[in-house]
Design a protein around this motif. Sequence first.
Motif, PDB file in Angstrom:
ATOM      1  N   SER A 178      -5.595  11.987  -8.267  1.00  0.00           N
ATOM      2  CA  SER A 178      -6.604  11.393  -9.138  1.00  0.00           C
ATOM      3  C   SER A 178      -7.132  12.458 -10.099  1.00  0.00           C
ATOM      4  O   SER A 178      -7.158  13.645  -9.759  1.00  0.00           O
ATOM      5  CB  SER A 178      -7.730  10.816  -8.295  1.00  0.00           C
ATOM      6  N   PRO A 180     -10.124  13.426 -11.052  1.00  0.00           N
ATOM      7  CA  PRO A 180     -11.164  14.356 -10.604  1.00  0.00           C
ATOM      8  C   PRO A 180     -10.607  15.478  -9.731  1.00  0.00           C
ATOM      9  O   PRO A 180     -11.044  16.630  -9.828  1.00  0.00           O
ATOM     10  CB  PRO A 180     -12.120  13.471  -9.794  1.00  0.00           C
ATOM     11  N   LEU A 181      -9.605  15.140  -8.876  1.00  0.00           N
ATOM     12  CA  LEU A 181      -9.025  16.163  -8.006  1.00  0.00           C
ATOM     13  C   LEU A 181      -8.294  17.218  -8.836  1.00  0.00           C
ATOM     14  O   LEU A 181      -8.348  18.416  -8.550  1.00  0.00           O
ATOM     15  CB  LEU A 181      -8.064  15.510  -7.009  1.00  0.00           C
ATOM     16  N   LEU A 184     -10.866  19.540 -10.230  1.00  0.00           N
ATOM     17  CA  LEU A 184     -11.342  20.477  -9.213  1.00  0.00           C
ATOM     18  C   LEU A 184     -10.301  21.561  -8.964  1.00  0.00           C
ATOM     19  O   LEU A 184     -10.631  22.746  -8.832  1.00  0.00           O
ATOM     20  CB  LEU A 184     -11.651  19.720  -7.914  1.00  0.00           C
ATOM     21  N   LEU A 187     -10.579  24.103 -11.706  1.00  0.00           N
ATOM     22  CA  LEU A 187     -11.815  24.881 -11.832  1.00  0.00           C
ATOM     23  C   LEU A 187     -12.074  25.778 -10.630  1.00  0.00           C
ATOM     24  O   LEU A 187     -12.557  26.901 -10.780  1.00  0.00           O
ATOM     25  CB  LEU A 187     -13.009  23.929 -12.010  1.00  0.00           C
TER      26      LEU A 187
ATOM     27  N   LYS B  67     -26.475  34.722  -6.881  1.00  0.00           N
ATOM     28  CA  LYS B  67     -25.602  34.210  -5.822  1.00  0.00           C
ATOM     29  C   LYS B  67     -26.064  32.820  -5.402  1.00  0.00           C
ATOM     30  O   LYS B  67     -25.255  31.909  -5.217  1.00  0.00           O
ATOM     31  CB  LYS B  67     -25.624  35.150  -4.615  1.00  0.00           C
ATOM     32  N   LEU B  77     -20.377  21.027  -8.298  1.00  0.00           N
ATOM     33  CA  LEU B  77     -19.009  20.669  -8.706  1.00  0.00           C
ATOM     34  C   LEU B  77     -18.302  19.899  -7.606  1.00  0.00           C
ATOM     35  O   LEU B  77     -17.770  18.799  -7.829  1.00  0.00           O
ATOM     36  CB  LEU B  77     -18.246  21.955  -9.046  1.00  0.00           C
ATOM     37  N   ILE B  81     -17.286  15.839  -7.525  1.00  0.00           N
ATOM     38  CA  ILE B  81     -15.884  15.432  -7.473  1.00  0.00           C
ATOM     39  C   ILE B  81     -15.578  14.701  -6.171  1.00  0.00           C
ATOM     40  O   ILE B  81     -14.846  13.698  -6.174  1.00  0.00           O
ATOM     41  CB  ILE B  81     -14.985  16.651  -7.708  1.00  0.00           C
ATOM     42  N   LEU B  85     -13.990  11.001  -5.779  1.00  0.00           N
ATOM     43  CA  LEU B  85     -12.794  10.720  -4.973  1.00  0.00           C
ATOM     44  C   LEU B  85     -13.071   9.609  -3.967  1.00  0.00           C
ATOM     45  O   LEU B  85     -12.261   8.691  -3.797  1.00  0.00           O
ATOM     46  CB  LEU B  85     -12.335  11.993  -4.248  1.00  0.00           C
ATOM     47  N   ARG B  88     -13.311   6.271  -5.782  1.00  0.00           N
ATOM     48  CA  ARG B  88     -12.002   5.735  -6.140  1.00  0.00           C
ATOM     49  C   ARG B  88     -11.300   5.160  -4.916  1.00  0.00           C
ATOM     50  O   ARG B  88     -10.684   4.087  -4.992  1.00  0.00           O
ATOM     51  CB  ARG B  88     -11.117   6.829  -6.747  1.00  0.00           C
TER      52      ARG B  88
END
Lengths: 306, 95
Positions: A178, A180-181, A184, A187, B67, B77, B81, B85, B88
């Motif tokens: 997908s 988004p994966l 990731l 990044l 840090k 992040l 995500i 996932l 979906r």
Amino acid sequence: MKLALDAVLVATLLVLALFSLAARQARASAIGFMGFGLVLALVWVRLGAVDVALTEAAVGALTGLLLLGATSLATPAAQPSRPLRLALAGLCALVAGGLAFLVLEAPDPAPSLAAAAVEPLAALDLGNPVTAVLLAYRALDTLLETVVVVLALIGIWSLAPDADWRGAPMVPGADAPSPPLRLLARLLPPVGLVVAVHILWIGADAPGGKFQAATLIAAMGLLVLMAGLAPAPKLGNTRLRALVVGGPALFLALGLLGFLVPGSFLAWPEGLAKPVIVLIEVALTTSLAVLLALIVLGPGARRPRA
Amino acid sequence: MSALADLFTGAMVVAGLFFFLAGTAGLLRFPDTLSRLHALTKADTLGLGLIVLGLMAQAPGPLAALKLLAIWLIALLSGAIAGQLIARAARDGRG
């Protein structure tokens, strides 16, 4: 205040342990066990064992992944017979009771080798006594540990049918990753690799070291593979296999050299202990990262992807 | 100065905990996967951000504060995500 924090941690730990034992689905058990590992890592921090906490958090996440994978493969087994379950319960109670007795009955102050472990640190040019234990005083244990991981990988590889075992393993989700994966996987790896090298490098003076760093690198590699950004390597690849055995082989070779210079197996030459330990740590990190990622990926599969 | 910092930390951490509490309540009470996810990701992101902001005032130096900020950014992040996932997977009927 601190007592309340500890009480909450212990209560959460017990509830999670009971949950993963009592859950009816194997998947729920595995998820509960991963949560248990995470809280256990916090408990290790509270006990001042930060090295153990880091290992628990890193390796626990990886074993959790393995357990989750196993639950999707395993068929539900028949309920074991009642006497067997009672015998198992008795055995577990005996072990737990014995440990509890030993902890509660320990003489005060508890016997400790801590002073003996800290005293020669200056000679080794190390600041972290845990690293000194792992790579200087008890290097044999560490060597055997890494060899065990290699043996585990050989065991997993041998599960593949003869025709497939040199092929690339199946990567779950890599056919239709997908977006988004994929984001990731683009990044996070640079950040993860920097953190891994940091953890490896400060392992000489502060909590950290090869196993934690290797787990992070393995996780970053798996992320890239699962997002379909790179194809899984063929397991028959000679370079891959050289990476797998390189670390343990170097460790063993330097250990054997110890017979020549200081005069015994796994003894480091006077004044060179620090460079030798750093060399071994770096080599082992590389091998362990590849090993751990390959263990998660599993045996070679029927459809090697290009 | 340190009393002011303590006050700031206390206020921020309490505010952060409130968002965690709200997120947990949403996770337990909302009817379907997507709404539960909505409650959880929003609350955790904001809650953790406020707690990190509060703790940055207690950091011994700028490096330690950075840090903490990095930890929040990485959690931000991966949280965002992971939320995508799971959403979906739920939409495609795999949840």
